[in-house]
Design a protein around this motif. Structure first.
Motif, PDB file in Angstrom:
ATOM      1  N   LEU A 130      -7.665  -2.259  -1.649  1.00  0.00           N
ATOM      2  CA  LEU A 130      -7.099  -1.411  -0.592  1.00  0.00           C
ATOM      3  C   LEU A 130      -8.146  -0.985   0.430  1.00  0.00           C
ATOM      4  CD1 LEU A 130      -4.936   0.813  -2.919  1.00  0.00           C
ATOM      5  CD2 LEU A 130      -4.028  -0.589  -1.059  1.00  0.00           C
ATOM      6  N   ALA A 173      -3.719   0.162   4.674  1.00  0.00           N
ATOM      7  CA  ALA A 173      -3.824   1.228   3.673  1.00  0.00           C
ATOM      8  C   ALA A 173      -4.521   2.476   4.200  1.00  0.00           C
ATOM      9  CB  ALA A 173      -4.564   0.699   2.448  1.00  0.00           C
ATOM     10  N   PRO A 189       0.825  -1.218   0.000  1.00  0.00           N
ATOM     11  CA  PRO A 189       0.000   0.000   0.000  1.00  0.00           C
ATOM     12  C   PRO A 189       0.856   1.265   0.000  1.00  0.00           C
ATOM     13  CG  PRO A 189      -0.793  -1.556   1.634  1.00  0.00           C
ATOM     14  CD  PRO A 189       0.526  -2.099   1.137  1.00  0.00           C
TER      15      PRO A 189
END
Ligand code: SF4
Ligand code: SF4
Length: 306
Positions: free
Chosen positions: A78, A84, A47
């Motif tokens: 994500l 993330a 991420p």
């Protein structure tokens, strides 16, 4: 008034370049612009976030954008990746763009995101137009530019500058500009509410404080713990074996940077999909094209909503 845009992507998808394209386009139009990325140990698939601030006045804020006006998410997986933080700071006034084959309504039915959602399948457009996996940075920048109200010409000029800096050929840049302009035109608009996000009080600038040199830094001391991090959720594309083409050379085994390929007794690779991050190095190195990249359907929100 500051327009604050936060990009979320996976290493290699171009979130950082997209934020630069957006900032450069704003700068071309005479705005003050600021862009910066954040990522840990650089690793394809991990991420990544990037931040662009656009304003008419000097920008005194720095660092992460906690309450964005627009969030651009390059990979739907994500959204539910706790590392993330893609949904942090989003409320009903935030505009959210997701790169997804699902329509906004379909996506919303599965994910129930806060914010004003719009989607477009930029990965599919990139595959159709460029034949490359993940070359969506300029398309993300174009979509973001449209959503914050920048001109198409500025976006195209910014794409030319940023991609030239990356060493891309003029013909590739021109083609990218054309496709980006199409995305710019096609994205479904959602209202951008920036007025209510102005800080209530002037931003206080603070001097940083430093620890003394005698203080140590954090370190990881436990051994062999990478198995605990299931990086399979990072994939946009998965490597898939075509058994008839495999000659058992072991090159994929040797090249996999994460050691997630094991070999059977008859010299055929077995991929640990829980930890394969989808870098596609094995696909590139296989001499017989016995490994092919298939788009990761699990990357849609449908997989995460199960
Ligand atoms: S690199 Fe290709 S041919 Fe060689 S073992 Fe791996 S899949 Fe088979
Ligand atoms: S198996 Fe292939 S795609 Fe997966 S991490 Fe290893 S080299 Fe990358």
């Amino acid at each position: 008034m500051i327009r604050a845009v936060r990009f979320h992507g996976r290493g290699g998808q171009g979130a950082k370049t997209a934020s630069r394209i957006l900032g450069t386009a704003a700068f071309i139009e005479g705005f003050v612009a600021q862009d910066s990325p954040i990522y840990g140990a650089e690793r394809r698939g991990a991420p990544v976030a990037a931040f662009t601030r656009i304003a008419k006045e000097p920008i005194r804020e720095r660092g992460l954008i906690a309450c964005p006006d627009l969030v651009v998410i390059a990979d739907a997986s994500l959204i539910h990746d706790p590392a993330a933080h893609a949904l942090d700071g989003i409320d009903d006034r935030t505009a959210v763009f997701v790169n997804s084959p699902l329509t906004g309504e379909q996506f919303q039915a599965l994910a129930s995101l806060p914010g004003r959602l719009t989607t477009m399948d930029l990965t599919d457009i990139a595959l159709q137009q460029f034949g490359k996996r993940g070359a969506i940075s300029a398309l993300l920048g174009a979509v973001a530019g449209r959503l914050v109200g920048l001109r198409q010409e500025s976006i195209c000029e910014a794409i030319a500058r940023e991609l030239a800096d990356l060493g891309l050929a003029a013909s590739v840049i021109e083609r990218t500009q054309t496709v980006a302009a199409q995305c710019y035109e096609a994205v479904q608009m959602v209202a951008l509410d920036t007025s209510s996000r102005e800080p209530a009080a002037p931003v206080q600038l603070r001097a940083p404080t430093y620890e003394p040199p005698t203080r140590g830094t954090a370190r990881i001391s436990a051994a062999a713990n990478s198995i605990l991090r299931e990086t399979g959720g990072w994939r946009t594309f998965r490597p898939v074996l075509v058994p008839d083409k495999c000659n058992g050379c072991w090159l994929c085994f040797a090249y996999c940077p994460d050691g997630v390929i094991s070999m059977t007794k008859d010299d055929r690779p077995v991929i640990d999909y829980d930890h394969c991050k989808g870098c596609q190095i094995c696909v590139q190195e296989c001499p017989t094209e016995a490994l092919v990249a298939e788009r990761e359907k699990e990357g849609t929100v449908a997989w995460k909503a199960k």
